[in-house]
Motif scaffolding. Structure first.
Motif, PDB file in Angstrom:
ATOM      1  N   CYS A   1       8.097 -13.862   7.682  1.00 12.76           N
ATOM      2  CA  CYS A   1       8.540 -14.550   8.894  1.00 12.76           C
ATOM      3  C   CYS A   1       7.483 -15.809   9.428  1.00 12.76           C
ATOM      4  O   CYS A   1       6.450 -15.510   9.481  1.00 12.76           O
ATOM      5  CB  CYS A   1       8.219 -13.489  10.235  1.00 12.76           C
ATOM      6  N   LYS A   2       7.899 -16.805   9.673  1.00 13.44           N
ATOM      7  CA  LYS A   2       7.357 -18.072  10.126  1.00 13.44           C
ATOM      8  C   LYS A   2       7.601 -18.108  11.795  1.00 13.44           C
ATOM      9  O   LYS A   2       8.530 -18.312  12.088  1.00 13.44           O
ATOM     10  CB  LYS A   2       7.591 -19.202   9.268  1.00 13.44           C
ATOM     11  N   ILE A   3       6.197 -18.489  12.270  1.00  4.19           N
ATOM     12  CA  ILE A   3       6.419 -18.793  13.621  1.00  4.19           C
ATOM     13  C   ILE A   3       5.988 -20.290  14.055  1.00  4.19           C
ATOM     14  O   ILE A   3       4.708 -20.362  13.577  1.00  4.19           O
ATOM     15  CB  ILE A   3       5.541 -17.699  14.525  1.00  4.19           C
ATOM     16  N   TYR A   4       6.796 -20.973  14.446  1.00  4.51           N
ATOM     17  CA  TYR A   4       6.611 -22.561  14.896  1.00  4.51           C
ATOM     18  C   TYR A   4       6.524 -22.710  16.319  1.00  4.51           C
ATOM     19  O   TYR A   4       7.081 -22.218  17.219  1.00  4.51           O
ATOM     20  CB  TYR A   4       7.654 -23.363  14.144  1.00  4.51           C
ATOM     21  N   SER A   5       5.825 -23.772  16.579  1.00  2.00           N
ATOM     22  CA  SER A   5       5.728 -24.370  17.867  1.00  2.00           C
ATOM     23  C   SER A   5       5.912 -25.817  17.731  1.00  2.00           C
ATOM     24  O   SER A   5       5.213 -26.592  16.894  1.00  2.00           O
ATOM     25  CB  SER A   5       4.447 -23.751  18.678  1.00  2.00           C
ATOM     26  N   LEU A   6       6.191 -26.619  18.817  1.00  2.83           N
ATOM     27  CA  LEU A   6       6.077 -27.978  18.945  1.00  2.83           C
ATOM     28  C   LEU A   6       4.648 -28.406  19.314  1.00  2.83           C
ATOM     29  O   LEU A   6       4.574 -28.285  20.386  1.00  2.83           O
ATOM     30  CB  LEU A   6       6.978 -28.696  19.700  1.00  2.83           C
ATOM     31  N   CYS A   7       3.757 -28.810  18.576  1.00  2.00           N
ATOM     32  CA  CYS A   7       2.585 -29.459  19.021  1.00  2.00           C
ATOM     33  C   CYS A   7       2.189 -30.998  18.838  1.00  2.00           C
ATOM     34  O   CYS A   7       2.413 -31.480  17.919  1.00  2.00           O
ATOM     35  CB  CYS A   7       1.632 -28.585  17.888  1.00  2.00           C
ATOM     36  N   LYS A   8       2.170 -31.453  20.144  1.00  2.00           N
ATOM     37  CA  LYS A   8       2.043 -32.851  20.192  1.00  2.00           C
ATOM     38  C   LYS A   8       3.275 -33.638  19.621  1.00  2.00           C
ATOM     39  O   LYS A   8       3.175 -34.313  18.751  1.00  2.00           O
ATOM     40  CB  LYS A   8       0.760 -33.430  19.444  1.00  2.00           C
ATOM     41  N   ASP A   9       4.469 -32.850  19.789  1.00  2.00           N
ATOM     42  CA  ASP A   9       5.739 -33.354  19.133  1.00  2.00           C
ATOM     43  C   ASP A   9       5.970 -33.191  17.832  1.00  2.00           C
ATOM     44  O   ASP A   9       6.886 -33.826  17.510  1.00  2.00           O
ATOM     45  CB  ASP A   9       5.833 -34.846  19.684  1.00  2.00           C
ATOM     46  N   LYS A  10       5.241 -32.346  17.253  1.00  2.00           N
ATOM     47  CA  LYS A  10       5.333 -32.074  15.721  1.00  2.00           C
ATOM     48  C   LYS A  10       5.520 -30.750  15.608  1.00  2.00           C
ATOM     49  O   LYS A  10       4.624 -29.727  16.149  1.00  2.00           O
ATOM     50  CB  LYS A  10       4.150 -32.615  15.007  1.00  2.00           C
ATOM     51  N   TRP A  11       6.562 -30.133  14.762  1.00  2.00           N
ATOM     52  CA  TRP A  11       6.633 -28.868  14.495  1.00  2.00           C
ATOM     53  C   TRP A  11       5.172 -28.167  13.606  1.00  2.00           C
ATOM     54  O   TRP A  11       4.988 -28.960  12.798  1.00  2.00           O
ATOM     55  CB  TRP A  11       7.847 -28.595  13.627  1.00  2.00           C
ATOM     56  N   THR A  12       4.474 -27.101  14.061  1.00  2.00           N
ATOM     57  CA  THR A  12       3.508 -26.751  13.774  1.00  2.00           C
ATOM     58  C   THR A  12       3.697 -24.990  13.340  1.00  2.00           C
ATOM     59  O   THR A  12       4.227 -24.595  14.298  1.00  2.00           O
ATOM     60  CB  THR A  12       2.266 -27.018  14.340  1.00  2.00           C
ATOM     61  N   LEU A  13       3.206 -24.688  12.143  1.00  2.00           N
ATOM     62  CA  LEU A  13       3.225 -23.205  11.912  1.00  2.00           C
ATOM     63  C   LEU A  13       2.053 -22.489  12.610  1.00  2.00           C
ATOM     64  O   LEU A  13       1.017 -22.870  12.088  1.00  2.00           O
ATOM     65  CB  LEU A  13       3.122 -23.098  10.332  1.00  2.00           C
ATOM     66  N   LEU A  14       2.391 -21.812  13.370  1.00  3.81           N
ATOM     67  CA  LEU A  14       1.253 -21.015  13.972  1.00  3.81           C
ATOM     68  C   LEU A  14       0.833 -19.705  13.279  1.00  3.81           C
ATOM     69  O   LEU A  14      -0.277 -19.250  13.333  1.00  3.81           O
ATOM     70  CB  LEU A  14       1.530 -20.670  15.575  1.00  3.81           C
ATOM     71  N   LYS A  15       1.758 -19.080  12.843  1.00  5.28           N
ATOM     72  CA  LYS A  15       1.670 -17.816  12.085  1.00  5.28           C
ATOM     73  C   LYS A  15       2.552 -17.622  11.141  1.00  5.28           C
ATOM     74  O   LYS A  15       3.804 -17.980  11.363  1.00  5.28           O
ATOM     75  CB  LYS A  15       1.617 -16.567  13.108  1.00  5.28           C
ATOM     76  N   GLN A  16       2.099 -16.703  10.137  1.00  5.57           N
ATOM     77  CA  GLN A  16       3.139 -16.298   9.075  1.00  5.57           C
ATOM     78  C   GLN A  16       2.633 -14.945   8.399  1.00  5.57           C
ATOM     79  O   GLN A  16       1.733 -14.732   8.339  1.00  5.57           O
ATOM     80  CB  GLN A  16       3.114 -17.346   7.974  1.00  5.57           C
ATOM     81  N   PHE A  17       3.565 -14.048   8.358  1.00  5.49           N
ATOM     82  CA  PHE A  17       3.349 -12.669   7.946  1.00  5.49           C
ATOM     83  C   PHE A  17       4.592 -12.287   7.055  1.00  5.49           C
ATOM     84  O   PHE A  17       5.561 -12.727   7.277  1.00  5.49           O
ATOM     85  CB  PHE A  17       3.392 -11.743   8.851  1.00  5.49           C
ATOM     86  N   GLY A  18       4.252 -11.101   6.123  1.00  3.58           N
ATOM     87  CA  GLY A  18       5.201 -10.692   5.250  1.00  3.58           C
ATOM     88  C   GLY A  18       6.180  -9.731   5.908  1.00  3.58           C
ATOM     89  O   GLY A  18       5.919  -9.020   6.818  1.00  3.58           O
ATOM     90  N   ILE A  19       7.409  -9.812   5.344  1.00  2.38           N
ATOM     91  CA  ILE A  19       8.691  -8.905   5.818  1.00  2.38           C
ATOM     92  C   ILE A  19       9.367  -8.385   4.673  1.00  2.38           C
ATOM     93  O   ILE A  19       9.166  -9.257   3.362  1.00  2.38           O
ATOM     94  CB  ILE A  19       9.415  -9.489   6.608  1.00  2.38           C
ATOM     95  N   HIS A  20      10.203  -7.528   4.616  1.00  6.04           N
ATOM     96  CA  HIS A  20      11.034  -7.282   3.556  1.00  6.04           C
ATOM     97  C   HIS A  20      12.455  -7.389   4.148  1.00  6.04           C
ATOM     98  O   HIS A  20      12.452  -7.037   5.149  1.00  6.04           O
ATOM     99  CB  HIS A  20      10.713  -5.542   3.103  1.00  6.04           C
ATOM    100  N   GLU A  21      12.955  -7.814   3.118  1.00  7.34           N
ATOM    101  CA  GLU A  21      14.641  -8.347   3.622  1.00  7.34           C
ATOM    102  C   GLU A  21      15.484  -6.993   3.780  1.00  7.34           C
ATOM    103  O   GLU A  21      16.593  -7.386   4.426  1.00  7.34           O
ATOM    104  CB  GLU A  21      15.145  -9.040   2.596  1.00  7.34           C
ATOM    105  N   ASP A  22      15.120  -5.876   3.625  1.00 11.52           N
ATOM    106  CA  ASP A  22      15.893  -4.625   4.054  1.00 11.52           C
ATOM    107  C   ASP A  22      16.009  -4.625   5.640  1.00 11.52           C
ATOM    108  O   ASP A  22      17.226  -4.142   5.985  1.00 11.52           O
ATOM    109  CB  ASP A  22      15.213  -3.409   3.648  1.00 11.52           C
ATOM    110  N   ALA A  23      15.275  -5.256   6.044  1.00 13.58           N
ATOM    111  CA  ALA A  23      15.404  -5.579   7.913  1.00 13.58           C
ATOM    112  C   ALA A  23      16.768  -6.141   8.315  1.00 13.58           C
ATOM    113  O   ALA A  23      17.077  -6.095   9.357  1.00 13.58           O
ATOM    114  CB  ALA A  23      14.307  -6.549   8.128  1.00 13.58           C
ATOM    115  N   PHE A  24      17.348  -6.870   7.368  1.00 18.15           N
ATOM    116  CA  PHE A  24      18.546  -7.645   7.410  1.00 18.15           C
ATOM    117  C   PHE A  24      19.821  -6.879   6.976  1.00 18.15           C
ATOM    118  O   PHE A  24      20.687  -7.526   6.903  1.00 18.15           O
ATOM    119  CB  PHE A  24      18.479  -9.078   7.142  1.00 18.15           C
ATOM    120  N   ASN A  25      19.831  -5.729   6.514  1.00 18.08           N
ATOM    121  CA  ASN A  25      20.851  -5.050   5.883  1.00 18.08           C
ATOM    122  C   ASN A  25      21.762  -4.629   7.025  1.00 18.08           C
ATOM    123  O   ASN A  25      21.555  -4.607   8.124  1.00 18.08           O
ATOM    124  CB  ASN A  25      20.393  -3.746   5.254  1.00 18.08           C
ATOM    125  N   PHE A  26      23.084  -4.771   6.739  1.00 20.09           N
ATOM    126  CA  PHE A  26      24.237  -4.689   7.772  1.00 20.09           C
ATOM    127  C   PHE A  26      25.402  -4.151   6.939  1.00 20.09           C
ATOM    128  O   PHE A  26      25.583  -4.139   5.782  1.00 20.09           O
ATOM    129  CB  PHE A  26      24.621  -5.594   8.576  1.00 20.09           C
TER     130      PHE A  26
END
Length: 226
Positions: free
Chosen positions: A151-176
């Motif tokens: 999962c990647k978390i972004y914010s607009l920093c000085k009008d540029k997209w900036t990655l603030l945080k990244q952490f691991g997930i497992h795609e089983d979370a999106f099973n349906f």
């Protein structure tokens, strides 16, 4: 998406593809295989609302899937429910596909995410770092063979997209289990809103500072733009 492909592969009897023909998609010609037609479906694209630039006005972020080969937006793509995953991967790379996000305002930065099938989720997590702008969390549906993702978390920093945080997930979370993929406003067991606050768990364990916190849901705290 590949998570459902893996789940249903034993029951769907998906077809494989091997030689080349031409087929028209939205009045554009793309390369395909001769002995077996690649099954297409409408490519679902996500969007999210929020105040992402801090001007107190609502913005809309749109997902785009662009073909550099066709020089056009991809509207229909190889269906992972009706094709082997290898076929889906090849289809997108044959398109030289480009996944990116834009805001519905002129002169705003474009967030380019590379070659991928799309997004599992695109979530407005609010103004977590109290800088007057909402942040977004997203998970890219990569054209790979792994169920481990991030999962990647972004914010607009000085009008540029900036990655603030990244952490691991497992795609089983999106099973349906339904016929159509739901819109995910959280990532079950990895990014959830509890008691009004966002909490997260890092599947890769790279973001834990204390050994006793490993595997726990922790309060999400984001730094401000530098």
């Amino acid at each position: 998406m590949k998570q459902t492909f893996y789940i249903l592969i034993l029951t769907l009897g998906l077809l494989s593809c091997n030689n080349q023909i031409k087929k028209t998609i939205d009045n554009s010609t793309v390369t395909k295989t001769a002995d077996d037609k690649v099954k297409l479906h409408k490519l679902e694209k996500l969007f999210v609302l929020g105040d992402f630039d801090g001007d107190n006005k609502q913005d809309t972020i749109f997902q785009h899937n662009y073909s550099r080969v066709l020089r056009a937006e991809i509207e229909n793509s190889a269906d992972p429910f009706q094709n082997e995953w290898d076929t889906v991967v090849k289809w997108f790379y044959d398109q030289d596909a480009d996944l990116y996000l834009t805001i519905n305002k002129s002169n705003q930065d474009t967030l380019r995410l590379g070659t991928a099938q799309g997004l599992y989720c695109l979530i407005n997590i609010g103004d977590n770092n109290a800088d007057g702008k909402d942040e977004i969390a997203l998970v890219i549906d990569y054209l790979d063979y792994s169920r481990v993702n991030s999962c990647k978390i972004y914010s607009l920093c000085k009008d540029k997209w900036t990655l603030l945080k990244q952490f691991g997930i497992h795609e089983d979370a999106f099973n349906f289990a339904s016929d159509k993929a739901p819109l995910f406003d959280n990532i079950k067991d990895f990014l959830e809103k509890q008691n009004g606050k966002w909490v997260y768990k890092d599947y890769s364990q790279d973001s834990y500072e204390k050994q006793e916190d490993v595997g726990k849901m922790l309060t999400l705290k984001l730094d401000r733009c530098k």
